[in-house]
Scaffold this motif. Sequence first.
Motif, PDB file in Angstrom:
ATOM      1  N   THR A 137      42.951  13.321   4.668  1.00  0.00           N
ATOM      2  CA  THR A 137      43.340  14.662   4.223  1.00  0.00           C
ATOM      3  C   THR A 137      44.168  14.551   2.933  1.00  0.00           C
ATOM      4  OG1 THR A 137      45.232  14.570   5.710  1.00  0.00           O
ATOM      5  CG2 THR A 137      43.307  15.798   6.486  1.00  0.00           C
ATOM      6  N   GLY A 138      44.303  15.670   2.240  1.00  0.00           N
ATOM      7  CA  GLY A 138      44.938  15.666   0.922  1.00  0.00           C
ATOM      8  C   GLY A 138      46.444  15.894   0.921  1.00  0.00           C
ATOM      9  N   HIS A 139      47.113  15.765   2.070  1.00  0.00           N
ATOM     10  CA  HIS A 139      48.568  16.016   2.113  1.00  0.00           C
ATOM     11  C   HIS A 139      49.307  15.168   1.084  1.00  0.00           C
ATOM     12  CE1 HIS A 139      47.267  17.285   6.176  1.00  0.00           C
ATOM     13  NE2 HIS A 139      48.187  18.210   6.004  1.00  0.00           N
ATOM     14  N   ASN A 140      50.221  15.807   0.353  1.00  0.00           N
ATOM     15  CA  ASN A 140      51.016  15.077  -0.639  1.00  0.00           C
ATOM     16  C   ASN A 140      52.454  14.899  -0.140  1.00  0.00           C
ATOM     17  OD1 ASN A 140      52.459  17.513  -1.201  1.00  0.00           O
ATOM     18  ND2 ASN A 140      50.751  18.174  -2.494  1.00  0.00           N
ATOM     19  N   LEU A 141      53.290  14.294  -0.983  1.00  0.00           N
ATOM     20  CA  LEU A 141      54.668  14.006  -0.571  1.00  0.00           C
ATOM     21  C   LEU A 141      55.457  15.279  -0.263  1.00  0.00           C
ATOM     22  CD1 LEU A 141      56.959  11.886  -0.218  1.00  0.00           C
ATOM     23  CD2 LEU A 141      57.504  12.278  -2.597  1.00  0.00           C
ATOM     24  N   ASP A 142      55.228  16.334  -1.056  1.00  0.00           N
ATOM     25  CA  ASP A 142      55.945  17.590  -0.816  1.00  0.00           C
ATOM     26  C   ASP A 142      55.617  18.133   0.574  1.00  0.00           C
ATOM     27  OD1 ASP A 142      55.835  17.114  -3.683  1.00  0.00           O
ATOM     28  OD2 ASP A 142      56.798  19.056  -3.887  1.00  0.00           O
ATOM     29  N   LYS A 150      60.253  23.329   1.282  1.00  0.00           N
ATOM     30  CA  LYS A 150      59.822  22.735   0.012  1.00  0.00           C
ATOM     31  C   LYS A 150      60.772  23.148  -1.112  1.00  0.00           C
ATOM     32  CE  LYS A 150      54.930  21.959   0.780  1.00  0.00           C
ATOM     33  NZ  LYS A 150      53.550  22.297   0.462  1.00  0.00           N
ATOM     34  N   GLU A 151      61.176  24.411  -1.090  1.00  0.00           N
ATOM     35  CA  GLU A 151      62.090  24.898  -2.136  1.00  0.00           C
ATOM     36  C   GLU A 151      63.439  24.195  -2.059  1.00  0.00           C
ATOM     37  OE1 GLU A 151      60.145  29.371  -2.360  1.00  0.00           O
ATOM     38  OE2 GLU A 151      62.167  29.107  -1.516  1.00  0.00           O
ATOM     39  N   VAL A 152      63.937  24.026  -0.838  1.00  0.00           N
ATOM     40  CA  VAL A 152      65.228  23.348  -0.673  1.00  0.00           C
ATOM     41  C   VAL A 152      65.131  21.914  -1.197  1.00  0.00           C
ATOM     42  CG1 VAL A 152      66.947  22.551   0.994  1.00  0.00           C
ATOM     43  CG2 VAL A 152      65.866  24.784   1.306  1.00  0.00           C
ATOM     44  N   LEU A 153      64.053  21.234  -0.830  1.00  0.00           N
ATOM     45  CA  LEU A 153      63.880  19.846  -1.287  1.00  0.00           C
ATOM     46  C   LEU A 153      63.746  19.777  -2.810  1.00  0.00           C
ATOM     47  CD1 LEU A 153      61.521  18.559   1.541  1.00  0.00           C
ATOM     48  CD2 LEU A 153      63.735  17.574   0.957  1.00  0.00           C
ATOM     49  N   ASN A 154      63.094  20.787  -3.397  1.00  0.00           N
ATOM     50  CA  ASN A 154      62.956  20.799  -4.855  1.00  0.00           C
ATOM     51  C   ASN A 154      64.310  20.942  -5.535  1.00  0.00           C
ATOM     52  OD1 ASN A 154      60.252  20.351  -4.982  1.00  0.00           O
ATOM     53  ND2 ASN A 154      59.698  22.523  -5.005  1.00  0.00           N
ATOM     54  N   ARG A 155      65.210  21.691  -4.902  1.00  0.00           N
ATOM     55  CA  ARG A 155      66.560  21.823  -5.482  1.00  0.00           C
ATOM     56  C   ARG A 155      67.290  20.478  -5.449  1.00  0.00           C
ATOM     57  NH1 ARG A 155      67.018  27.129  -3.183  1.00  0.00           N
ATOM     58  NH2 ARG A 155      68.708  26.616  -1.765  1.00  0.00           N
ATOM     59  N   LEU A 156      67.145  19.763  -4.341  1.00  0.00           N
ATOM     60  CA  LEU A 156      67.782  18.446  -4.238  1.00  0.00           C
ATOM     61  C   LEU A 156      67.174  17.485  -5.274  1.00  0.00           C
ATOM     62  CD1 LEU A 156      67.791  18.008  -0.332  1.00  0.00           C
ATOM     63  CD2 LEU A 156      69.719  18.655  -1.773  1.00  0.00           C
TER      64      LEU A 156
END
Length: 316
Positions: free
Chosen positions: A162-167, A241-247
Amino acid sequence: MKRCRKCGERAVIYMRQHRLALCKEHYLEWFVEQTARTIRKYRMFTKHDRVLVAVSGGKDSLALWDVLWRLGYQADGLYIGLGIDGGIAYSDRSREVVEAFAQERGLHLIVEDVPTLYGESIPEMARRTHRGRGKPCSVCGLVKRHIMNRVARDHGYTVLATGHNLDDEAAVLFANVMTWQVGYLARQDPVLPARDGLVKKVKPFFRFYERETAAYALLRGIAYIYDECPFAQGARSIYFKEVLNRLEEERPGTKLQFFLGFLKAKKQGAFAAIQEQAEGELHACEVCGQPTTAPGRCAFCRLVTPLTSPTPTPSP
Ligand code: AMP
Ligand code: FES
Ligand code: ZN
Ligand code: ZN
């Protein structure tokens, strides 16, 4: 302006976590090489395996199929028609994009259409059974998992990719940690070996950030569906995902460290005590023959009954 580390030309991407800038040509090369390394390092599959790639029409899964094809793996595609319209003909458009992709490259694609096979779309199934609090996502996940495994088994594929990525993976991990779902933590892995009728499952893009798979798809000129599934809006995973992007913004590499640290802890036995219990014993469903945790009918057969199921898969 950043310059490509390999040739000094103008860079098209800068990956802060690797402190690496690359031009178009070298980025496309790097991306394919990294995928090949991940496949080898985590022993996902070899050239002898028959790989079934689950393709949704989105950037990740089409990029994955493209890379596996370029690397010379035996990789066929599986598209599952979910009957989701959402005012944007989501499923119809996704199917067209996947079919065009396969045709252009002369690749073999298997299409399984849920409304045709089971007489109902995914949103209709969710409404009839009152599952998922108005959102069909849990029904959708169940149906997709079932169909992916059935098709892989029936057609003799040894691996399902499957195409799941790190995010995606980091967001699931984050959600599971926030609620201390230790059973889910024990089972979360980019490589799930085959067992009791379950085909081996792999995620060769799990080390790539979403922007990296998007950049690959764009630079390779792959036509894909930009829209997310219309039901994805407001999903908990998007919030994480948004929270992780802030970190990540403040500390480049956070997402990768978070996920790789988890895999390391797991390898060191952090979840060993509950691993066996979390995996549970599997039985063959009495209707379709696919593996299920409880004896009797599997969750999929309970969902689609009284509608008819396709020909049962014989137990191994
Ligand atoms: P998602 O859960 O939509 O983020 O999708 C995760 C992965 O599941 C994708 O990268 C695909 O590999 C696979 N997938 C999702 N939807 C479909 C579909 N309709 N048909 C086949 N594979 C799918
Ligand atoms: Fe399945 Fe959105 S509900 S893809
Ligand atoms: Zn270059
Ligand atoms: Zn069943």
